[in-house]
Motif scaffolding. Sequence first.
Motif, PDB file in Angstrom:
ATOM      1  N   GLN A 126      13.979  -4.351  15.729  1.00  0.00           N
ATOM      2  CA  GLN A 126      12.745  -4.585  14.964  1.00  0.00           C
ATOM      3  C   GLN A 126      13.007  -4.469  13.464  1.00  0.00           C
ATOM      4  O   GLN A 126      12.393  -5.157  12.655  1.00  0.00           O
ATOM      5  CB  GLN A 126      11.658  -3.597  15.391  1.00  0.00           C
ATOM      6  CG  GLN A 126      11.136  -3.892  16.787  1.00  0.00           C
ATOM      7  CD  GLN A 126       9.934  -3.032  17.146  1.00  0.00           C
ATOM      8  OE1 GLN A 126       9.391  -2.304  16.321  1.00  0.00           O
ATOM      9  NE2 GLN A 126       9.512  -3.111  18.403  1.00  0.00           N
ATOM     10  N   GLU A 127      13.939  -3.586  13.116  1.00  0.00           N
ATOM     11  CA  GLU A 127      14.290  -3.425  11.696  1.00  0.00           C
ATOM     12  C   GLU A 127      14.859  -4.729  11.137  1.00  0.00           C
ATOM     13  O   GLU A 127      14.530  -5.159  10.029  1.00  0.00           O
ATOM     14  CB  GLU A 127      15.326  -2.297  11.576  1.00  0.00           C
ATOM     15  CG  GLU A 127      15.530  -1.800  10.172  1.00  0.00           C
ATOM     16  CD  GLU A 127      16.731  -0.856  10.080  1.00  0.00           C
ATOM     17  OE1 GLU A 127      17.191  -0.622   8.956  1.00  0.00           O
ATOM     18  OE2 GLU A 127      17.213  -0.370  11.127  1.00  0.00           O
ATOM     19  N   THR A 128      15.726  -5.365  11.960  1.00  0.00           N
ATOM     20  CA  THR A 128      16.322  -6.633  11.550  1.00  0.00           C
ATOM     21  C   THR A 128      15.259  -7.728  11.452  1.00  0.00           C
ATOM     22  O   THR A 128      15.262  -8.537  10.531  1.00  0.00           O
ATOM     23  CB  THR A 128      17.409  -7.039  12.571  1.00  0.00           C
ATOM     24  OG1 THR A 128      18.245  -5.899  12.807  1.00  0.00           O
ATOM     25  CG2 THR A 128      18.251  -8.181  12.057  1.00  0.00           C
ATOM     26  N   LEU A 129      14.332  -7.708  12.419  1.00  0.00           N
ATOM     27  CA  LEU A 129      13.245  -8.686  12.389  1.00  0.00           C
ATOM     28  C   LEU A 129      12.369  -8.486  11.149  1.00  0.00           C
ATOM     29  O   LEU A 129      11.952  -9.442  10.509  1.00  0.00           O
ATOM     30  CB  LEU A 129      12.399  -8.570  13.665  1.00  0.00           C
ATOM     31  CG  LEU A 129      13.085  -9.064  14.957  1.00  0.00           C
ATOM     32  CD1 LEU A 129      12.315  -8.603  16.192  1.00  0.00           C
ATOM     33  CD2 LEU A 129      13.214 -10.591  14.948  1.00  0.00           C
ATOM     34  N   ARG A 130      12.118  -7.210  10.807  1.00  0.00           N
ATOM     35  CA  ARG A 130      11.304  -6.925   9.614  1.00  0.00           C
ATOM     36  C   ARG A 130      11.988  -7.460   8.360  1.00  0.00           C
ATOM     37  O   ARG A 130      11.333  -7.905   7.428  1.00  0.00           O
ATOM     38  CB  ARG A 130      11.082  -5.421   9.452  1.00  0.00           C
ATOM     39  CG  ARG A 130      10.129  -4.814  10.436  1.00  0.00           C
ATOM     40  CD  ARG A 130       8.663  -5.000  10.061  1.00  0.00           C
ATOM     41  NE  ARG A 130       7.813  -4.432  11.103  1.00  0.00           N
ATOM     42  CZ  ARG A 130       6.674  -4.949  11.511  1.00  0.00           C
ATOM     43  NH1 ARG A 130       6.222  -6.060  10.961  1.00  0.00           N
ATOM     44  NH2 ARG A 130       5.970  -4.382  12.456  1.00  0.00           N
ATOM     45  N   LYS A 131      13.290  -7.374   8.354  1.00  0.00           N
ATOM     46  CA  LYS A 131      14.003  -7.888   7.187  1.00  0.00           C
ATOM     47  C   LYS A 131      13.761  -9.391   7.045  1.00  0.00           C
ATOM     48  O   LYS A 131      13.499  -9.891   5.944  1.00  0.00           O
ATOM     49  CB  LYS A 131      15.501  -7.596   7.288  1.00  0.00           C
ATOM     50  CG  LYS A 131      16.265  -8.148   6.088  1.00  0.00           C
ATOM     51  CD  LYS A 131      17.730  -7.788   6.073  1.00  0.00           C
ATOM     52  CE  LYS A 131      18.402  -8.432   4.856  1.00  0.00           C
ATOM     53  NZ  LYS A 131      19.832  -8.130   4.780  1.00  0.00           N
ATOM     54  N   ALA A 132      13.831 -10.094   8.186  1.00  0.00           N
ATOM     55  CA  ALA A 132      13.585 -11.544   8.144  1.00  0.00           C
ATOM     56  C   ALA A 132      12.153 -11.832   7.713  1.00  0.00           C
ATOM     57  O   ALA A 132      11.893 -12.765   6.955  1.00  0.00           O
ATOM     58  CB  ALA A 132      13.873 -12.162   9.506  1.00  0.00           C
ATOM     59  N   LEU A 133      11.217 -10.985   8.165  1.00  0.00           N
ATOM     60  CA  LEU A 133       9.823 -11.150   7.743  1.00  0.00           C
ATOM     61  C   LEU A 133       9.695 -10.887   6.239  1.00  0.00           C
ATOM     62  O   LEU A 133       8.963 -11.578   5.533  1.00  0.00           O
ATOM     63  CB  LEU A 133       8.911 -10.184   8.518  1.00  0.00           C
ATOM     64  CG  LEU A 133       8.741 -10.468  10.017  1.00  0.00           C
ATOM     65  CD1 LEU A 133       7.924  -9.349  10.673  1.00  0.00           C
ATOM     66  CD2 LEU A 133       8.061 -11.814  10.251  1.00  0.00           C
TER      67      LEU A 133
END
Lengths: 251, 714
Positions: free
Chosen positions: A69-76
């Motif tokens: 989720q941390e990686t996804l947040r970065k993309a967001l």
Amino acid sequence: MKIAVCIKRVPDMGARFKIGADGASIDETGLKFDMSDFDEWAVEAALQLAEKHAGSTVTVISLGPDSVQETLRKALAMGADAAVQLKAESVPAGGFAVAQALAAELKDGGYDLILFGRLAVDSAAGITGPMVAELLGLPCATALCKLDVQGTSATGERQIEGGVEQLAFPLPAVCTIDQGLVVQARYPSLKGIMAAKKKPLASKPAALGGVGVTITKMELPAERAAGRIVGEGADAVPELVRLLQTEAKVL
Amino acid sequence: MDDGDRPVVVSTGIAMTGQNVAFLLVLVVAVSFFSYSIQRALRTLRVGLPEQRLDAPGRRTWNLLTIGFAQSKILRERGAGVSHAAVFWGFLVLTAGTAEILLQGVWPGFGYEHLLPRPLWQLFMLSQEVFAVIVLAAVSWLLWRRLVAPPKRLQGEEIHSTEAVIILGVIAALMVTLFTTGAFEYVAREGVRATHFGWFRPIATALGGAFGALSLGTAETLRDVSWWAHALLVLGFLNFLPYGKHFHVVNSLINVWFSNTSGPGTVGAMKPMDLEAEVESFGASDVEQLTWKNLLDGYACTECGRCTAACPANITGKVLSPRKIVTDTRDRLREKAPYVVGELDVEGSAEAMRLAPGAQAVLDNRLLDNWITEAELWACTSCRACVQECPVSIDQLEIINELRRALVLNESRFPEEVLPTFESLERNGSPWAFSPADRAQWAEGLDIPTMAEKLERGERPEILFWVGCMGSFDDRAKKITVAFARILQAANVDFAILGQEETCHGDPARRLGNEYLYQVLAKGTIETLDRYEVKTIVTFCPHCFHQMGNEFPQLGGNYEVIHHSTYIERLLEANLVPLQTEHGKRLTMAYHDSCYLGRYNDVYDAPRETLRRALPVVNLVEPARTKSRGLCCGAGGGRMFIDEKEGKRINIERTEELVATGAETIAVACPFCMTMMVDGVAKLEADVNVLDISEVVAAQLDPAHERAPLVAGD
């Protein structure tokens, strides 16, 4: 245009790796994780396409435990509109299992373009994207260093030994992105980071396919022997030449 | 300002003549217009954000007395400084006379001679003439300098030199009319000559004597003309001030009182920032995002250029000029304010103005990019030389820092070399891509415990030796680390390091505008320090020293942080370090001041004293720019991580200066300065050693007394 980008969370490759207790995985203690470089470029490519084509949305998808989720947040934070976590305890080594889960998610998403990094920098297999394309029955263009969309079709370029290959394909399609398609992935601004907290991040169980391939053993590369100073000045040259011929066998 | 208009009539009745009535009208108009102009200007400050600046009134008043009235900063420069102080003090004294002259204009019977005992009144009269002479001499010299031989800092695009010349001319005219009024009065009013002239008015008396041939009537007319000229110049000068750079006269003292650059509060600490705040943007990209105090700075500036003359970036040919940062802020405020706060007393004028033709261009502009460019902002080494020099306590650096924050936090704009720095800070906890696992490699075999090991043994060491990223990873700086550790061991100090648990505290990110990354790292570090209940930290990096000691309290981290220069000096003073008594040959050494140690923390003597105590035979020489005037090495403000492509390299400029002292060794007290000086010496191919002060001390350790820690594999 609806764009999906599949991203993978990988350890920082600059770290000094240790093999885990089972001998078949890396010891993750002390490792820092981030988005795989090629995936970052894929996200950047998607954002640039979305900026060019008004009304586009970018959805990022990652498979793995909650830490992704941390990686996804970065993309967001970089600017993607929505994120999906395909929850799994760990990421299976076999790309096919992952590809099946991703294909199940992507199948009914109505995406025009599905992007992957050319490969994940930790496993370096580079097969998940093409397998997803196969599972979805879509055209697949790999290792693109250029990508343009015109209505319902797209053109791309890939570097091959000594030249450039130009491609054309209809949408929807799956593409994998190579280094060079974008100059650099954007650095998430604080504004982006704050906005990312409010963007939708869905978490659903990953429909993993059967695991065909497993890792049985991992080994670190042999330590490099220390350098040796043969001598100083012209006197050392014959000995150096002899060693280069007999020991190093490079002459 | 005048004494010469003293009326003949000694009666106290209010008998107004036509002239008095005319002057009353002039005075009322002039004062009203001045009051209007001031309100109009102060109204523009409402554009800025609120900020509390009423704390510590005692400290602020002290600043006002020393920096303001005593002119302590302006006197740092001899020629112009003394001249300015003369004009300033002269005006303070002459203002008492001006009050009298304005009152006499409407009330002829008024005069200080009725209020003061005669000897005191005579002294007052003397003070007026003496200071008028001093002011006249000073402005004459200043005019000559402006017109004939302007120094570099008074040249350049952003300077209003014509205005300066006019102002100096007006001041000179004020003094001349003061004298002529007195002189003509001496001739015209024979009746009071005996009581009102003499030794206490030497110039009016002497000049009056020279005009003796004039008829009484002519003298009377000339006296009135001269008086009116003087009074009108005073009122005209006053009313011109709010419209030019000489608004400085009105605002400087106020600005000094409100300024934090010399305290109260922690000097040099960047402004705290609430990242959770519901704001549209972070930092400042236009005047509305600066505080009213940042904006007041613009009105206090008189473009003297002392900041720009001290700026290492400017000196070496970069685009940055701290003065331009301030004047741009002021000019942008003047441009934009009417559209934000409107005109005085005109309801809805801001709204109306925003609809007027041409408004869109002003509103589309902003301070960032349209006035101050990215290149200027990234050229700053945050060395604080500009802030240190400013005689009216302007904070140029705060504006630069706020604009950098806007660039990075809102727009992700920064030099491309900085991206790997940010990424390494995120991933590796240091500005470079070294493996965190290698952080304590330097300590292998040196018998240096970590906090974790100490805690396991149930011990709590007195001090934490904070090594810092340079000290952990940079090959040259690692030698400083070992040298300092040896000193601590030789002095039997109970200390430990964090080892692999140490990470960057984020200061480079903060200086580079990335407040978010800074807070993530700083909070992580504070968590680690609190976990070990650390109380005292010693470090040889001035950046770590400043960050952890002065800025961590903003995030709830409160520790006693001591720089190694101070710590070693204390150890030496207490005779705790066993030193050799053999000192070898007399070494000539020049110490290079680190900005974050000196200007940020006022530590100038400790490193020098450390060198003297360790090497009593040392010949310590000082470069031309030293201590609070020291020139930056070029690495501060995140410049360590940005390529220096424009102009001359700052470290070369500094190294040349240090080498010119004839020193055989350059001593430093900062690992960043070390890198820059080593590079400078190599580029200049100078036969000079660069040593950290701890290396000088460690070389003098008495081998007989030193513990035997250097056995590998302990």
